[in-house]
Design a protein around this motif. Structure first.
Motif, PDB file in Angstrom:
ATOM      1  N   TYR A 126       1.671   9.371  -5.746  1.00  0.00           N
ATOM      2  CA  TYR A 126       2.044  10.610  -5.531  1.00  0.00           C
ATOM      3  C   TYR A 126       3.426  11.346  -6.505  1.00  0.00           C
ATOM      4  CZ  TYR A 126       4.564  14.603  -3.144  1.00  0.00           C
ATOM      5  OH  TYR A 126       5.435  15.514  -3.024  1.00  0.00           O
ATOM      6  N   VAL A 127       4.072  10.453  -6.872  1.00  0.00           N
ATOM      7  CA  VAL A 127       5.033  10.870  -7.895  1.00  0.00           C
ATOM      8  C   VAL A 127       4.590  11.188  -9.129  1.00  0.00           C
ATOM      9  CG1 VAL A 127       7.192  10.081  -9.132  1.00  0.00           C
ATOM     10  CG2 VAL A 127       7.194   9.875  -6.385  1.00  0.00           C
ATOM     11  N   ILE A 128       3.601  10.444  -9.650  1.00  0.00           N
ATOM     12  CA  ILE A 128       3.308  10.588 -10.811  1.00  0.00           C
ATOM     13  C   ILE A 128       2.104  11.766 -10.880  1.00  0.00           C
ATOM     14  CG2 ILE A 128       1.021   9.912 -12.379  1.00  0.00           C
ATOM     15  CD1 ILE A 128       2.154   7.097 -11.525  1.00  0.00           C
ATOM     16  N   TYR A 129       1.604  12.294  -9.809  1.00  0.00           N
ATOM     17  CA  TYR A 129       0.660  13.584  -9.578  1.00  0.00           C
ATOM     18  C   TYR A 129       1.744  14.552  -9.476  1.00  0.00           C
ATOM     19  CZ  TYR A 129      -1.528  17.444  -7.249  1.00  0.00           C
ATOM     20  OH  TYR A 129      -2.162  18.484  -7.019  1.00  0.00           O
ATOM     21  N   ASP A 130       2.774  14.530  -8.773  1.00  0.00           N
ATOM     22  CA  ASP A 130       3.857  15.677  -8.695  1.00  0.00           C
ATOM     23  C   ASP A 130       4.628  15.977  -9.871  1.00  0.00           C
ATOM     24  OD1 ASP A 130       5.074  17.755  -6.845  1.00  0.00           O
ATOM     25  OD2 ASP A 130       6.766  16.360  -6.881  1.00  0.00           O
ATOM     26  N   ASP A 131       4.949  14.997 -10.823  1.00  0.00           N
ATOM     27  CA  ASP A 131       5.506  14.983 -11.799  1.00  0.00           C
ATOM     28  C   ASP A 131       4.727  15.653 -13.151  1.00  0.00           C
ATOM     29  OD1 ASP A 131       8.031  14.620 -10.565  1.00  0.00           O
ATOM     30  OD2 ASP A 131       8.156  12.488 -11.463  1.00  0.00           O
ATOM     31  N   PHE A 132       3.557  15.235 -13.059  1.00  0.00           N
ATOM     32  CA  PHE A 132       2.729  15.134 -14.424  1.00  0.00           C
ATOM     33  C   PHE A 132       1.689  16.270 -14.141  1.00  0.00           C
ATOM     34  CE2 PHE A 132       4.548  11.200 -15.200  1.00  0.00           C
ATOM     35  CZ  PHE A 132       5.325  11.251 -16.358  1.00  0.00           C
ATOM     36  N   ILE A 133       0.875  16.288 -13.058  1.00  0.00           N
ATOM     37  CA  ILE A 133      -0.166  17.053 -12.861  1.00  0.00           C
ATOM     38  C   ILE A 133       0.167  18.092 -12.431  1.00  0.00           C
ATOM     39  CG2 ILE A 133      -2.608  17.423 -11.896  1.00  0.00           C
ATOM     40  CD1 ILE A 133      -2.725  14.173 -12.178  1.00  0.00           C
TER      41      ILE A 133
ATOM     42  N   TRP B  67       0.797  -1.252   0.058  1.00  0.00           N
ATOM     43  CA  TRP B  67       0.136  -0.126  -0.024  1.00  0.00           C
ATOM     44  C   TRP B  67       1.022   1.362   0.031  1.00  0.00           C
ATOM     45  CZ3 TRP B  67      -4.956   0.352  -1.093  1.00  0.00           C
ATOM     46  CH2 TRP B  67      -5.800  -0.733  -0.761  1.00  0.00           C
ATOM     47  N   GLY B  68       1.840   1.045   0.804  1.00  0.00           N
ATOM     48  CA  GLY B  68       2.808   2.381   0.735  1.00  0.00           C
ATOM     49  C   GLY B  68       3.409   2.796  -0.590  1.00  0.00           C
ATOM     50  N   LEU B  69       3.725   1.618  -1.138  1.00  0.00           N
ATOM     51  CA  LEU B  69       4.604   1.637  -2.289  1.00  0.00           C
ATOM     52  C   LEU B  69       3.549   2.094  -3.438  1.00  0.00           C
ATOM     53  CD1 LEU B  69       7.289   1.315  -4.156  1.00  0.00           C
ATOM     54  CD2 LEU B  69       6.359  -1.164  -4.612  1.00  0.00           C
ATOM     55  N   GLY B  70       2.404   1.779  -3.325  1.00  0.00           N
ATOM     56  CA  GLY B  70       1.249   2.144  -4.417  1.00  0.00           C
ATOM     57  C   GLY B  70       1.070   3.819  -4.403  1.00  0.00           C
ATOM     58  N   ALA B  71       0.974   4.036  -2.926  1.00  0.00           N
ATOM     59  CA  ALA B  71       0.539   5.565  -2.675  1.00  0.00           C
ATOM     60  C   ALA B  71       1.728   6.347  -3.137  1.00  0.00           C
ATOM     61  CB  ALA B  71       0.435   5.797  -0.992  1.00  0.00           C
TER      62      ALA B  71
END
Length: 60
Positions: free
Chosen positions: A44-51, A36-40
């Motif tokens: 977060y990294v995807i959100y921070d880098d792209f969005i 769960w921690g790895l998925g979260a």
């Protein structure tokens, strides 16, 4: 007939044969919540880098 040899400690040692204490179960539960921690963290990294990177910053 009675048994020739009866282990008096058999009840007290029975926990060692429980499936909870097998190596497969021990390694599976070594890091609880890691998936769960790895998925979260990945989300977060995807959100921070792209969005969040597409929004213009107002302080430049």
């Amino acid at each position: 007939m009675t048994q020739l040899y009866r282990d008096p400690w058999a009840k007290r040692e029975a926990w060692r044969k429980s499936p909870i204490f097998q190596n497969k179960s021990m390694f599976r539960n070594l890091f609880p919540g890691f998936g769960w921690g790895l998925g979260a963290f990945t989300l977060y990294v995807i959100y921070d880098d792209f969005i969040a990177a597409k929004k213009p910053s107002s302080h430049h």
